[in-house]
Write a protein that holds these residues in place. Sequence first.
Motif, short mmCIF file in Angstrom:
data_model
loop_
_atom_site.label_atom_id
_atom_site.label_comp_id
_atom_site.label_asym_id
_atom_site.label_seq_id
_atom_site.Cartn_x
_atom_site.Cartn_y
_atom_site.Cartn_z
N MET A 201 59.62 24.45 80.09
CA MET A 201 58.39 24.07 80.77
C MET A 201 57.41 23.42 79.80
SD MET A 201 55.60 26.65 82.48
CE MET A 201 56.86 27.46 83.47
N ALA A 202 57.34 23.97 78.57
CA ALA A 202 56.39 23.49 77.58
C ALA A 202 56.98 22.45 76.64
CB ALA A 202 55.87 24.67 76.76
N SER A 203 58.25 22.15 76.81
CA SER A 203 58.95 21.20 75.94
C SER A 203 58.87 21.63 74.47
CB SER A 203 58.37 19.79 76.10
OG SER A 203 58.51 19.33 77.43
N LEU A 204 59.18 22.92 74.25
CA LEU A 204 59.15 23.49 72.91
C LEU A 204 60.45 24.24 72.64
CD1 LEU A 204 55.54 24.99 72.84
CD2 LEU A 204 56.30 22.93 71.65
N ASN A 205 60.77 24.40 71.37
CA ASN A 205 61.88 25.25 70.98
C ASN A 205 61.51 26.70 71.32
OD1 ASN A 205 62.99 27.21 68.78
ND2 ASN A 205 64.40 25.45 68.77
N PRO A 206 62.43 27.48 71.92
CA PRO A 206 62.11 28.86 72.31
C PRO A 206 61.57 29.71 71.18
CG PRO A 206 64.20 28.20 73.27
CD PRO A 206 63.80 27.11 72.33
N TYR A 207 62.14 29.61 70.00
CA TYR A 207 61.71 30.45 68.89
C TYR A 207 60.36 29.99 68.34
CZ TYR A 207 66.55 31.74 69.41
OH TYR A 207 67.74 32.16 69.95
N TYR A 208 60.12 28.70 68.39
CA TYR A 208 58.81 28.19 68.00
C TYR A 208 57.76 28.67 68.99
CZ TYR A 208 54.86 25.12 67.18
OH TYR A 208 53.60 24.65 66.93
N LEU A 209 58.10 28.65 70.28
CA LEU A 209 57.16 29.09 71.30
C LEU A 209 56.74 30.54 71.08
CD1 LEU A 209 55.61 28.91 73.97
CD2 LEU A 209 57.76 29.39 75.17
N VAL A 210 57.69 31.41 70.77
CA VAL A 210 57.37 32.82 70.53
C VAL A 210 56.40 32.95 69.36
CG1 VAL A 210 58.30 35.05 69.81
CG2 VAL A 210 59.51 33.70 71.53
N ARG A 211 56.68 32.25 68.25
CA ARG A 211 55.83 32.34 67.07
C ARG A 211 54.44 31.77 67.34
NH1 ARG A 211 60.44 30.23 64.56
NH2 ARG A 211 59.36 28.24 64.22
N ALA A 212 54.40 30.61 68.00
CA ALA A 212 53.11 29.95 68.26
C ALA A 212 52.28 30.76 69.26
CB ALA A 212 53.35 28.54 68.79
N PHE A 213 52.92 31.29 70.28
CA PHE A 213 52.21 32.08 71.29
C PHE A 213 51.62 33.34 70.67
CE2 PHE A 213 51.42 34.72 74.92
CZ PHE A 213 51.21 33.85 75.99
N ASN A 214 52.43 34.01 69.87
CA ASN A 214 51.97 35.24 69.22
C ASN A 214 50.81 34.96 68.26
OD1 ASN A 214 52.37 38.13 68.69
ND2 ASN A 214 52.98 37.47 66.64
N LYS A 215 50.87 33.85 67.56
CA LYS A 215 49.81 33.49 66.63
C LYS A 215 48.50 33.20 67.36
CE LYS A 215 48.60 30.14 63.02
NZ LYS A 215 49.05 28.95 62.25
N GLU A 216 48.60 32.52 68.50
CA GLU A 216 47.40 32.12 69.22
C GLU A 216 46.78 33.25 70.04
OE1 GLU A 216 45.81 29.49 68.82
OE2 GLU A 216 47.22 28.13 67.86
N PHE A 217 47.63 34.10 70.64
CA PHE A 217 47.13 35.07 71.61
C PHE A 217 47.36 36.52 71.23
CE2 PHE A 217 48.31 31.20 74.07
CZ PHE A 217 47.01 30.77 74.32
N GLY A 218 47.98 36.76 70.08
CA GLY A 218 48.09 38.12 69.58
C GLY A 218 49.23 38.94 70.13
N LEU A 219 49.97 38.40 71.06
CA LEU A 219 51.14 39.06 71.65
C LEU A 219 52.22 38.02 71.90
CD1 LEU A 219 49.47 41.28 74.42
CD2 LEU A 219 50.47 42.12 72.29
N PRO A 220 53.50 38.39 71.81
CA PRO A 220 54.56 37.47 72.20
C PRO A 220 54.56 37.30 73.72
CG PRO A 220 55.48 39.60 71.64
CD PRO A 220 54.03 39.66 71.28
N PRO A 221 55.20 36.27 74.24
CA PRO A 221 55.14 36.00 75.68
C PRO A 221 55.54 37.17 76.57
CG PRO A 221 56.06 34.11 74.55
CD PRO A 221 55.93 35.20 73.52
N HIS A 222 56.60 37.92 76.19
CA HIS A 222 57.04 39.00 77.07
C HIS A 222 56.00 40.12 77.14
CE1 HIS A 222 58.22 40.74 73.16
NE2 HIS A 222 58.13 41.92 73.77
N ALA A 223 55.31 40.41 76.02
CA ALA A 223 54.27 41.43 76.02
C ALA A 223 53.03 40.95 76.77
CB ALA A 223 53.91 41.82 74.59
N TYR A 224 52.73 39.66 76.63
CA TYR A 224 51.58 39.13 77.37
C TYR A 224 51.86 39.16 78.88
CZ TYR A 224 47.65 36.26 78.70
OH TYR A 224 46.48 35.83 79.28
N GLN A 225 53.09 38.88 79.26
CA GLN A 225 53.45 38.95 80.68
C GLN A 225 53.20 40.35 81.23
OE1 GLN A 225 57.62 39.21 81.92
NE2 GLN A 225 57.27 37.41 83.22
N LEU A 226 53.54 41.37 80.45
CA LEU A 226 53.31 42.75 80.87
C LEU A 226 51.82 43.00 81.09
CD1 LEU A 226 54.31 45.63 81.39
CD2 LEU A 226 54.22 46.03 78.91
N GLN A 227 50.96 42.50 80.18
CA GLN A 227 49.53 42.67 80.35
C GLN A 227 49.03 41.95 81.58
OE1 GLN A 227 48.07 44.92 78.39
NE2 GLN A 227 50.16 45.04 77.61
#
Length: 279
Positions: A201-227
């Motif tokens: 969806m974001a046109s990003l590498n999956p592993y890059y997405l996890v690192r970038a998301f965690n850096k920006e929002f403090g949680l990886p995508p799966h943990a943010y989804q839970l919140q």
Amino acid sequence: MKKLGACKESANYLYHQELGGIGILDASYHRQCFSRHSHEGYTFGVIERGTQKFLRSGSNNLAPAGSIILINADDIHNGQANTDNGWAYKALYPLPEHFERLSHELVGTDTYTPYFPDAVVHDEALAKQFRYVFSVLERSENKLLRESLLYALLTRLMRSHGKRRVELPVEKKATKKVSMVKHFLDDSPSTNISLSELAQMASLNPYYLVRAFNKEFGLPPHAYQLQARIRYAEKLIRQGYQLADVSNLCGFHDQSHFTKHFKRAIGVTPSQYARHFLR
């Protein structure tokens, strides 16, 4: 007050319509460990007994009895006892809209939501005012009194300890692609989506997405989804949905899974949250 098992643990959650809706929590915990999570609104709490240890925005903090904890909206935080006998506290959960309304009345046309730079403050007069407001919210049926006292407390909090948040330069903000993933998780929390699908969806590498998301929002995508699912659950409960329906609508596997994660983030079970609701 509803007991949570051991005699040392209790929690009572109430919801008031004043200033657009504010939640309050009166809790005494012994074994409770809050998971890393965030809220749409702020968390302000007075420690009544013991010492609370908590993470806020990457820094560890200790809040002893008499101190006030200040957690900004969307701050990643957790919490647990720092003493063998646990800790007790009273907390308020105002939303950013409450401060926008107050700031407009205080400074005219310019509105803003304050940022509280200190995770723990020692302000005896404010703590005393906080306790008084809390007692009125618990006991008084006088709507004018409750709203007036809440207005005064939030105004004092903003003036005494709040700052205007400094906007980061454009190049330091989350990229549009990573923000797109966050917005999707916010808007569709119950969707059972894979990391590969988010990355596509974001046109990003999956592993890059996890690192970038965690850096920006403090949680990886799966943990943010839970919140995001827990926030959605709070909203549905306030709207009167049955808990079994809430669990399904929010994408939890089963009721026990829902209850466990809800309590680790909110501090009370879904049934306690619903039972102590004030309309």
